[in-house]
Design an enzyme around this catalytic site. Structure first.
Site, PDB file in Angstrom:
ATOM      1  N   ASP A  26      41.035  20.781  41.131  1.00  0.00           N
ATOM      2  CA  ASP A  26      41.422  21.605  39.987  1.00  0.00           C
ATOM      3  C   ASP A  26      42.678  22.391  40.353  1.00  0.00           C
ATOM      4  O   ASP A  26      42.682  23.115  41.341  1.00  0.00           O
ATOM      5  CB  ASP A  26      40.269  22.550  39.641  1.00  0.00           C
ATOM      6  CG  ASP A  26      40.509  23.282  38.336  1.00  0.00           C
ATOM      7  OD1 ASP A  26      41.314  22.805  37.519  1.00  0.00           O
ATOM      8  OD2 ASP A  26      39.894  24.342  38.140  1.00  0.00           O
TER       9      ASP A  26
ATOM     10  N   HIS B  67      48.545  31.516  32.421  1.00  0.00           N
ATOM     11  CA  HIS B  67      47.159  31.706  32.864  1.00  0.00           C
ATOM     12  C   HIS B  67      47.122  32.400  34.226  1.00  0.00           C
ATOM     13  O   HIS B  67      46.381  33.362  34.426  1.00  0.00           O
ATOM     14  CB  HIS B  67      46.422  30.369  32.945  1.00  0.00           C
ATOM     15  CG  HIS B  67      45.064  30.475  33.586  1.00  0.00           C
ATOM     16  ND1 HIS B  67      44.001  31.096  32.962  1.00  0.00           N
ATOM     17  CD2 HIS B  67      44.593  30.077  34.800  1.00  0.00           C
ATOM     18  CE1 HIS B  67      42.942  31.066  33.767  1.00  0.00           C
ATOM     19  NE2 HIS B  67      43.277  30.446  34.886  1.00  0.00           N
TER      20      HIS B  67
ATOM     21  N   GLU C 102      37.160  27.113  30.669  1.00  0.00           N
ATOM     22  CA  GLU C 102      38.565  26.880  30.983  1.00  0.00           C
ATOM     23  C   GLU C 102      38.965  25.571  30.313  1.00  0.00           C
ATOM     24  O   GLU C 102      38.434  24.513  30.653  1.00  0.00           O
ATOM     25  CB  GLU C 102      38.811  26.820  32.498  1.00  0.00           C
ATOM     26  CG  GLU C 102      38.657  28.197  33.125  1.00  0.00           C
ATOM     27  CD  GLU C 102      39.071  28.298  34.580  1.00  0.00           C
ATOM     28  OE1 GLU C 102      39.519  29.388  34.989  1.00  0.00           O
ATOM     29  OE2 GLU C 102      38.949  27.294  35.311  1.00  0.00           O
TER      30      GLU C 102
ATOM     31  N   GLU D  66      41.171  22.563  29.853  1.00  0.00           N
ATOM     32  CA  GLU D  66      42.086  21.886  30.775  1.00  0.00           C
ATOM     33  C   GLU D  66      42.247  20.421  30.375  1.00  0.00           C
ATOM     34  O   GLU D  66      41.505  19.883  29.563  1.00  0.00           O
ATOM     35  CB  GLU D  66      41.533  21.935  32.213  1.00  0.00           C
ATOM     36  CG  GLU D  66      41.170  23.347  32.671  1.00  0.00           C
ATOM     37  CD  GLU D  66      40.976  23.469  34.167  1.00  0.00           C
ATOM     38  OE1 GLU D  66      41.473  22.596  34.917  1.00  0.00           O
ATOM     39  OE2 GLU D  66      40.327  24.432  34.588  1.00  0.00           O
TER      40      GLU D  66
ATOM     41  N   ASP E 296      36.202  23.501  32.393  1.00  0.00           N
ATOM     42  CA  ASP E 296      35.806  23.944  33.733  1.00  0.00           C
ATOM     43  C   ASP E 296      35.067  25.281  33.603  1.00  0.00           C
ATOM     44  O   ASP E 296      35.635  26.346  33.813  1.00  0.00           O
ATOM     45  CB  ASP E 296      37.070  24.080  34.598  1.00  0.00           C
ATOM     46  CG  ASP E 296      36.773  24.551  36.004  1.00  0.00           C
ATOM     47  OD1 ASP E 296      35.655  24.326  36.484  1.00  0.00           O
ATOM     48  OD2 ASP E 296      37.684  25.146  36.625  1.00  0.00           O
TER      49      ASP E 296
ATOM     50  N   ARG F 153      32.665  34.339  35.755  1.00  0.00           N
ATOM     51  CA  ARG F 153      33.684  35.277  36.256  1.00  0.00           C
ATOM     52  C   ARG F 153      33.127  36.355  37.172  1.00  0.00           C
ATOM     53  O   ARG F 153      33.840  36.849  38.051  1.00  0.00           O
ATOM     54  CB  ARG F 153      34.400  35.939  35.078  1.00  0.00           C
ATOM     55  CG  ARG F 153      35.096  34.974  34.151  1.00  0.00           C
ATOM     56  CD  ARG F 153      36.151  34.167  34.874  1.00  0.00           C
ATOM     57  NE  ARG F 153      36.798  33.215  33.968  1.00  0.00           N
ATOM     58  CZ  ARG F 153      37.612  32.258  34.364  1.00  0.00           C
ATOM     59  NH1 ARG F 153      37.887  32.097  35.654  1.00  0.00           N
ATOM     60  NH2 ARG F 153      38.150  31.431  33.496  1.00  0.00           N
TER      61      ARG F 153
ATOM     62  N   GLN G  73      32.629  34.717  40.464  1.00  0.00           N
ATOM     63  CA  GLN G  73      33.952  34.413  41.007  1.00  0.00           C
ATOM     64  C   GLN G  73      34.612  35.643  41.617  1.00  0.00           C
ATOM     65  O   GLN G  73      35.142  35.593  42.728  1.00  0.00           O
ATOM     66  CB  GLN G  73      34.828  33.853  39.875  1.00  0.00           C
ATOM     67  CG  GLN G  73      36.215  33.415  40.313  1.00  0.00           C
ATOM     68  CD  GLN G  73      37.038  32.878  39.140  1.00  0.00           C
ATOM     69  OE1 GLN G  73      36.516  32.657  38.057  1.00  0.00           O
ATOM     70  NE2 GLN G  73      38.320  32.676  39.359  1.00  0.00           N
TER      71      GLN G  73
ATOM     72  N   LYS H 215      32.248  27.935  39.888  1.00  0.00           N
ATOM     73  CA  LYS H 215      32.765  26.833  39.080  1.00  0.00           C
ATOM     74  C   LYS H 215      32.109  25.492  39.400  1.00  0.00           C
ATOM     75  O   LYS H 215      32.376  24.510  38.726  1.00  0.00           O
ATOM     76  CB  LYS H 215      34.274  26.702  39.290  1.00  0.00           C
ATOM     77  CG  LYS H 215      35.071  27.837  38.668  1.00  0.00           C
ATOM     78  CD  LYS H 215      36.473  27.887  39.243  1.00  0.00           C
ATOM     79  CE  LYS H 215      37.270  29.034  38.670  1.00  0.00           C
ATOM     80  NZ  LYS H 215      37.765  28.762  37.319  1.00  0.00           N
TER      81      LYS H 215
ATOM     82  N   THR I 146      31.093  20.938  35.180  1.00  0.00           N
ATOM     83  CA  THR I 146      32.425  20.769  34.591  1.00  0.00           C
ATOM     84  C   THR I 146      32.282  19.642  33.582  1.00  0.00           C
ATOM     85  O   THR I 146      31.814  18.556  33.937  1.00  0.00           O
ATOM     86  CB  THR I 146      33.451  20.379  35.677  1.00  0.00           C
ATOM     87  OG1 THR I 146      33.458  21.388  36.692  1.00  0.00           O
ATOM     88  CG2 THR I 146      34.852  20.240  35.094  1.00  0.00           C
TER      89      THR I 146
ATOM     90  N   GLU J  42      40.886  35.676  29.363  1.00  0.00           N
ATOM     91  CA  GLU J  42      42.193  36.106  28.842  1.00  0.00           C
ATOM     92  C   GLU J  42      42.108  36.506  27.369  1.00  0.00           C
ATOM     93  O   GLU J  42      42.696  37.502  26.954  1.00  0.00           O
ATOM     94  CB  GLU J  42      43.209  34.970  28.994  1.00  0.00           C
ATOM     95  CG  GLU J  42      43.504  34.595  30.424  1.00  0.00           C
ATOM     96  CD  GLU J  42      44.149  33.210  30.479  1.00  0.00           C
ATOM     97  OE1 GLU J  42      45.379  33.131  30.363  1.00  0.00           O
ATOM     98  OE2 GLU J  42      43.408  32.213  30.620  1.00  0.00           O
TER      99      GLU J  42
HETATM  100  O1  LIG Z   1      43.504  33.755  40.300  1.00  0.00           O
HETATM  101  C1  LIG Z   1      42.327  33.562  40.616  1.00  0.00           C
HETATM  102  O2  LIG Z   1      41.779  34.237  41.479  1.00  0.00           O
HETATM  103  C2  LIG Z   1      41.495  32.501  40.005  1.00  0.00           C
HETATM  104  C3  LIG Z   1      41.802  31.802  38.951  1.00  0.00           C
HETATM  105  C4  LIG Z   1      40.953  30.784  38.314  1.00  0.00           C
HETATM  106  O3  LIG Z   1      39.811  30.981  37.903  1.00  0.00           O
HETATM  107  C5  LIG Z   1      41.649  29.528  38.105  1.00  0.00           C
HETATM  108  C6  LIG Z   1      41.105  28.161  38.234  1.00  0.00           C
HETATM  109  O4  LIG Z   1      39.966  27.665  38.237  1.00  0.00           O
HETATM  110  C7  LIG Z   1      42.241  27.229  38.122  1.00  0.00           C
HETATM  111  C8  LIG Z   1      42.649  27.050  36.705  1.00  0.00           C
HETATM  112  O5  LIG Z   1      41.825  26.540  35.947  1.00  0.00           O
HETATM  113  O6  LIG Z   1      43.782  27.383  36.326  1.00  0.00           O
HETATM  114 CA   LIG Z   2      39.858  25.645  36.351  1.00  0.00          CA
HETATM  115 MG   LIG Z   3      33.765  23.575  37.137  1.00  0.00          MG
END
Ligand SMILES: O=C(O)/C=C/C(=O)CC(=O)CC(=O)O
Ligand SMILES: [Ca+2]
Ligand SMILES: [Mg+2]
Length: 403
Positions: A116, A123, A187, A189, A221, A225, A228, A241, A245, A346
């Site tokens: 990914d 973004h 997400e 994508e 995806d 959060r 994460q 994640k 997916t 976002e």
């Molecule tokens: O900047 C970060 O810490 C994390 C960002 C994401 O969650 C991004 C990711 O999975 C990649 C994407 O889909 O752009």
């Molecule tokens: Ca992603």
């Molecule tokens: Mg995923």
């Protein structure tokens, strides 16, 4: 023009011809190609000698066909176009058409490695601002290489598969706690499906992209959060994640997107030679994100900073090989406007600004029972559009039985 009733002029006319795998009446998995609201059973077509691919179209996944390579992809596409446009073939082909409403679409290919990327400047900047408000939104490496991470190929599922709310650790002022994610997100994508493998030790240059990549799927995806934010430093996303997916059931061949290449955003500072793609082109895919029946966002793929050929070149530049069925996703697609963002993180600015849905409810992150549907189209030949299908998922509570 196709003779299949109702198909000409639609996003799934003979200019598109995406491949998928289906089951009919609980039968074996079979390969099909979509035309309008029907599919042509390619297992039956190859068995009848209408199209020849050395048996690759008689497999239960697209992988053997993906492995054949561009000359044979082209030959099959040319033959299918003939079969579906020339009235002379109608009597032989029509009995092999099935209404889409009568089939179950399954995962079209056996997914190998899943990578990914993180290639939308908007973004990446937005996430930086939300997750790291005291730091520069983009890290110093971001404009020099397409940032990515290795994901989990085994949990890639086809559109329509229930998504069970993941559990995990999240931070609280009193220390970490364990439980169902409270900030479950999407997400939006675009994923690229590798057909022809590369050799270990032999990087794939930017101009060999089309020798290896067969086509495109839509990707959601799913991202927790809260998990994460607590786990991602220093190695990046892990359990936030990897639980699921989702991908669309149709793999749209690159050939169907020939009219969709457009100049990609200029890259400044200049990139290193192995990432220089001349011309520097991206794909004009127009995504749409629907949340419980309300279109909340329209992310434009054309504005992605890093292009798919650059991503593949970077992914292999250290000598890592790709295999048939590998999937690399673009990263979340976000445009400059709020209503062009590809994640709810976002769209609601970290959950601070709820969005109103047409059903009168307000949302920040996903609730159990919510359904998200991502679709996309691209410009095609002679003013028609190319449909990229749909990737849909409904959230089930933690602990829900799988089906
Ligand atoms: O900047 C970060 O810490 C994390 C960002 C994401 O969650 C991004 C990711 O999975 C990649 C994407 O889909 O752009
Ligand atoms: Ca992603
Ligand atoms: Mg995923």
């Amino acid at each position: 023009m196709t003779w299949v009733p109702g198909a000409a002029g639609t996003p799934y006319g003979a200019h598109n011809l995406p491949y998928g795998v289906f089951r009919h009446d609980g039968d074996q998995r079979r390969i099909g190609v979509r035309i309008g609201d029907s599919l042509l059973d390619l297992d039956g077509a190859e068995a009848a000698g209408l199209v020849l691919a050395g048996g690759a179209l008689r497999a239960p996944t697209l992988n053997p066909f993906l492995a054949l390579g561009r000359p044979q992809w082209n030959a099959v596409r040319t033959r299918l176009t003939e079969l579906l446009t020339d009235q002379a073939h109608r009597a032989a082909v029509e009995p092999l058409l099935l209404p889409l409403a009568d089939v179950e679409l399954v995962l079209p290919f056996e997914v190998g490695d899943y990578v990914d990327f993180y290639s939308s400047e908007e973004h990446a900047s937005n996430v930086g601002r939300i997750f790291r408000p005291d730091e520069a939104p983009l890290l110093p490496n971001w404009k020099h290489l397409p940032i990515g991470y290795h994901g989990r190929g085994g949990t890639v599922v086809v559109s329509g598969t229930p998504v069970i709310r993941p559990s995990g650790q999240r931070a609280t002022p009193d220390g970490p706690v364990f439980g169902p994610s409270t900030r479950l997100d999407i997400e939006a994508e675009v994923g690229f499906v590798v057909g022809v493998p590369s050799e270990q030790g032999a990087p794939v240059p930017v101009d060999r992209f089309a020798d290896h990549v067969f086509g495109v799927v839509l990707v959601n995806d799913w991202s927790a959060r809260d998990l994460q934010a607590w786990e991602y430093r220093p190695l990046g996303p892990f359990l936030a994640k990897s639980f699921a997916t989702s991908v669309s059931p149709w793999v749209v061949p690159l050939d169907a997107l020939a009219d969709a290449w457009v100049p990609a955003p200029e890259q400044d500072p200049p990139v290193l030679p192995y990432l220089r793609d001349i011309p520097h082109l991206g794909l004009d895919l127009r995504l749409e994100v629907d949340w419980n029946g309300t279109v909340v966002s329209r992310p434009p793929f054309a504005g992605m900073y890093w292009t798919p050929p650059q991503q593949l070149a970077h992914l292999t530049v250290n000598g890592a090989s790709v295999r048939t069925g590998d999937l690399f996703a673009s990263g979340t697609v976000s445009g400059p406007a709020r209503a062009q963002t590809g994640s709810f993180l976002e769209l609601t600015w970290g959950g601070a600004e709820a969005v109103a849905l047409d059903d009168g409810t307000k949302r920040t992150f996903l609730e159990d029972g919510d359904t998200v549907t991502i679709t996309a189209t691209a410009p095609g030949p002679d003013g028609v559009t190319v449909g990229l299908g749909t990737v849909r998922g409904t959230i089930f509570p933690t602990g829900a039985p799988h089906r």
